[in-house]
Design an enzyme around this catalytic site. Sequence first.
Site, PDB file in Angstrom:
ATOM      1  N   ASP A  75      40.078  41.241  50.257  1.00 50.14           N
ATOM      2  CA  ASP A  75      40.414  42.277  50.927  1.00 50.14           C
ATOM      3  C   ASP A  75      38.873  43.705  50.335  1.00 50.14           C
ATOM      4  O   ASP A  75      37.771  42.991  49.477  1.00 50.14           O
ATOM      5  CB  ASP A  75      41.547  43.248  50.595  1.00 50.14           C
ATOM      6  CG  ASP A  75      41.633  43.580  48.932  1.00 50.14           C
ATOM      7  OD1 ASP A  75      40.265  43.435  48.084  1.00 50.14           O
ATOM      8  OD2 ASP A  75      42.051  43.480  47.805  1.00 50.14           O
ATOM      9  N   ASP A  84      37.131  46.953  49.194  1.00 57.45           N
ATOM     10  CA  ASP A  84      37.357  47.420  49.139  1.00 57.45           C
ATOM     11  C   ASP A  84      35.559  48.869  49.712  1.00 57.45           C
ATOM     12  O   ASP A  84      34.995  47.878  48.536  1.00 57.45           O
ATOM     13  CB  ASP A  84      37.676  48.002  47.820  1.00 57.45           C
ATOM     14  CG  ASP A  84      38.546  46.876  46.766  1.00 57.45           C
ATOM     15  OD1 ASP A  84      39.573  47.428  47.870  1.00 57.45           O
ATOM     16  OD2 ASP A  84      38.632  45.452  46.056  1.00 57.45           O
ATOM     17  N   ASP A 137      36.002  47.416  35.713  1.00 57.86           N
ATOM     18  CA  ASP A 137      36.844  46.326  34.257  1.00 57.86           C
ATOM     19  C   ASP A 137      35.498  45.589  33.694  1.00 57.86           C
ATOM     20  O   ASP A 137      35.264  45.793  33.285  1.00 57.86           O
ATOM     21  CB  ASP A 137      37.726  45.672  34.994  1.00 57.86           C
ATOM     22  CG  ASP A 137      38.051  45.675  36.680  1.00 57.86           C
ATOM     23  OD1 ASP A 137      36.738  45.347  36.539  1.00 57.86           O
ATOM     24  OD2 ASP A 137      39.589  45.137  36.728  1.00 57.86           O
TER      25      ASP A 137
HETATM   26  P1  ATP Z   1      41.050  40.751  44.219  1.00 52.53           P
HETATM   27  O1  ATP Z   1      40.094  40.244  44.770  1.00 52.53           O
HETATM   28  O2  ATP Z   1      41.767  40.160  44.113  1.00 52.53           O
HETATM   29  O3  ATP Z   1      41.266  41.413  45.445  1.00 52.53           O
HETATM   30  P2  ATP Z   1      39.397  42.498  42.925  1.00 52.53           P
HETATM   31  O4  ATP Z   1      38.722  42.432  42.161  1.00 52.53           O
HETATM   32  O5  ATP Z   1      38.538  43.599  43.779  1.00 52.53           O
HETATM   33  O6  ATP Z   1      40.577  40.820  43.331  1.00 52.53           O
HETATM   34  P3  ATP Z   1      41.489  44.732  42.826  1.00 52.53           P
HETATM   35  O7  ATP Z   1      42.540  44.957  42.013  1.00 52.53           O
HETATM   36  O8  ATP Z   1      41.076  45.015  45.171  1.00 52.53           O
HETATM   37  O9  ATP Z   1      40.587  43.414  42.616  1.00 52.53           O
HETATM   38  O10 ATP Z   1      40.618  46.388  43.082  1.00 52.53           O
HETATM   39  C1  ATP Z   1      39.363  46.688  43.082  1.00 52.53           C
HETATM   40  C2  ATP Z   1      38.051  46.622  42.662  1.00 52.53           C
HETATM   41  O11 ATP Z   1      38.444  48.418  41.995  1.00 52.53           O
HETATM   42  C3  ATP Z   1      37.957  45.671  41.097  1.00 52.53           C
HETATM   43  O12 ATP Z   1      37.198  45.027  41.268  1.00 52.53           O
HETATM   44  C4  ATP Z   1      37.154  46.793  39.634  1.00 52.53           C
HETATM   45  O13 ATP Z   1      36.106  47.670  40.194  1.00 52.53           O
HETATM   46  C5  ATP Z   1      38.481  47.844  39.938  1.00 52.53           C
HETATM   47  N1  ATP Z   1      39.991  47.868  39.089  1.00 52.53           N
HETATM   48  C6  ATP Z   1      40.978  47.569  39.590  1.00 52.53           C
HETATM   49  N2  ATP Z   1      41.262  47.752  38.539  1.00 52.53           N
HETATM   50  C7  ATP Z   1      41.304  47.893  37.867  1.00 52.53           C
HETATM   51  C8  ATP Z   1      41.262  48.640  36.539  1.00 52.53           C
HETATM   52  N3  ATP Z   1      42.652  48.641  35.914  1.00 52.53           N
HETATM   53  N4  ATP Z   1      40.397  48.828  35.646  1.00 52.53           N
HETATM   54  C9  ATP Z   1      39.269  49.094  35.960  1.00 52.53           C
HETATM   55  N5  ATP Z   1      38.931  49.004  37.144  1.00 52.53           N
HETATM   56  C10 ATP Z   1      39.731  47.905  38.246  1.00 52.53           C
HETATM   57 MG    MG Z   2      39.920  43.886  46.381  1.00 51.97          MG
END
Ligand code: ATP
Ligand code: MG
Length: 450
Positions: free
Chosen positions: A64, A66, A156
């Site tokens: 996805d 963001d 994170d």
């Molecule tokens: P995926 O590929 O599974 O979507 P993702 O890293 O994009 O992995 P998301 O849950 O979509 O994970 O979160 C988007 C972004 O928000 C992350 O890349 C990170 O920068 C931030 N984020 C998400 N969860 C946390 C958390 N618990 N603490 C700090 N930052 C977070």
């Molecule tokens: Mg994501």
Amino acid sequence: MNFESELVGTEKADVINRDRHSVSRKDIAPNALKVLYRLMNAGFHAYIVGGGVRDLLLGRKPKDFDIATNATPEDIKNLFRNARVIGRRFKIVHIKFGREIIEVTTFRANHARKHQVLDGSTRKQIKGLDSAHSESGMILRDNVYGNIDEDAMRRDFTVNALYYTTNGFRVLDFCSGLKDIESRQIRMIGNPAERYKEDPVRMLRAIRLSAKLGFSIERETEKPIDELSYLLDSISSARLFDETLKLMTGGHASKTFKLLQKFQLGSYLFAPTLEALKESDTSAANLVDLALKNTDERLANGKSVTPAFLFASLLWPVLKLTIAKSKNLGLPPRTSFQQAAKLALKEQLDYTAIPKRFTIAAQEIWELQDRLRIRTKRNIEKIFNHSRFRAAYDFLLLREQSGEELQDLGQWWTDFQIGDKNKRSELIAMVTKSQKHRKKRSKDIPSKGI
Ligand code: ATP
Ligand code: MG
């Protein structure tokens, strides 16, 4: 003056120009671009951030996209009719395009600051909420707006804190994320123990990303996990369900399950399963193993997986053990089975919430296991039309593969499904004959349990 340099905080980033990175606009979902452009045309700054940029840099297809912006949720709502403000812990805006959702967040800082200068160009004052920490250091609220560099620092892992802008097609790197992408490492931003205390789910995220990307977890990031795993106790079972689903449906369930156990995290999500496996025969462990591999394969082939099937598999060892233990209570098999099924699910609910529609479906998959044995014409028709037939049949095959002795029941149902009318009659006749020879049992009551 460059538009970018108007945004306070960007001066702290390493700027990676388009000739030095592999992110290309054509790989970004058109709807994400639409959101970016509309925000920018309205005078805001907007970036793709997180997994989207990370995955594109790795040549992977992002799950996805963001977006992070200096527009507030209210600004965003004014710009998009299809926007909805959501969020328990954080205010997030979801912009919906059919089934696709683009998540937009306003730049946030990690610490309490009441009045923020959010945007250097307009000097706009925005009242943010205080971010509050619990005694253990956990973040309770986190809606303090901040500058882009602060937004990067509250994320994170370094690989998740890269920002891509279509304005000049550059990547902004505030914490050496690109270096970690190159050396394939998951590294926590800031002090790892503190960041896990703020939000223990980050431990699960480290495991998930490491399994998904094939990255190692950097030593200092890895070190506190064992010791702090107990913090997961304080996370709501609803959030743990969400995370469990992400862990199990990210395409690397097998590897993830092993890593979770290695880091002592498994028992905070799957204690009933792990406990039952200690007392079970090898087929139970095989079934869990095969179910996870199967899940990964299905996802790799673009097929869907349902949480109901996943939990039916993970809790199968628990169910079998509970049934075995209740055998000497002298209850009728059906009652004992139903009680055991309820109990197995209830035990899991102490760890992860499971929405009712999934627990109901898991129970149906289990119940159908016994009904698949009774192959009278009437029963076959009923089972065949059952909405859970396909899942129950897949589950039956899994049981056979795992080493349960089921007298080729799976093969019978495979033949039956592919057979023509004659073949089907033949198959029914075959079992009717052999069933007649057996001691007559009451029709709908499960014969031997499972
Ligand atoms: P995926 O590929 O599974 O979507 P993702 O890293 O994009 O992995 P998301 O849950 O979509 O994970 O979160 C988007 C972004 O928000 C992350 O890349 C990170 O920068 C931030 N984020 C998400 N969860 C946390 C958390 N618990 N603490 C700090 N930052 C977070
Ligand atoms: Mg994501």
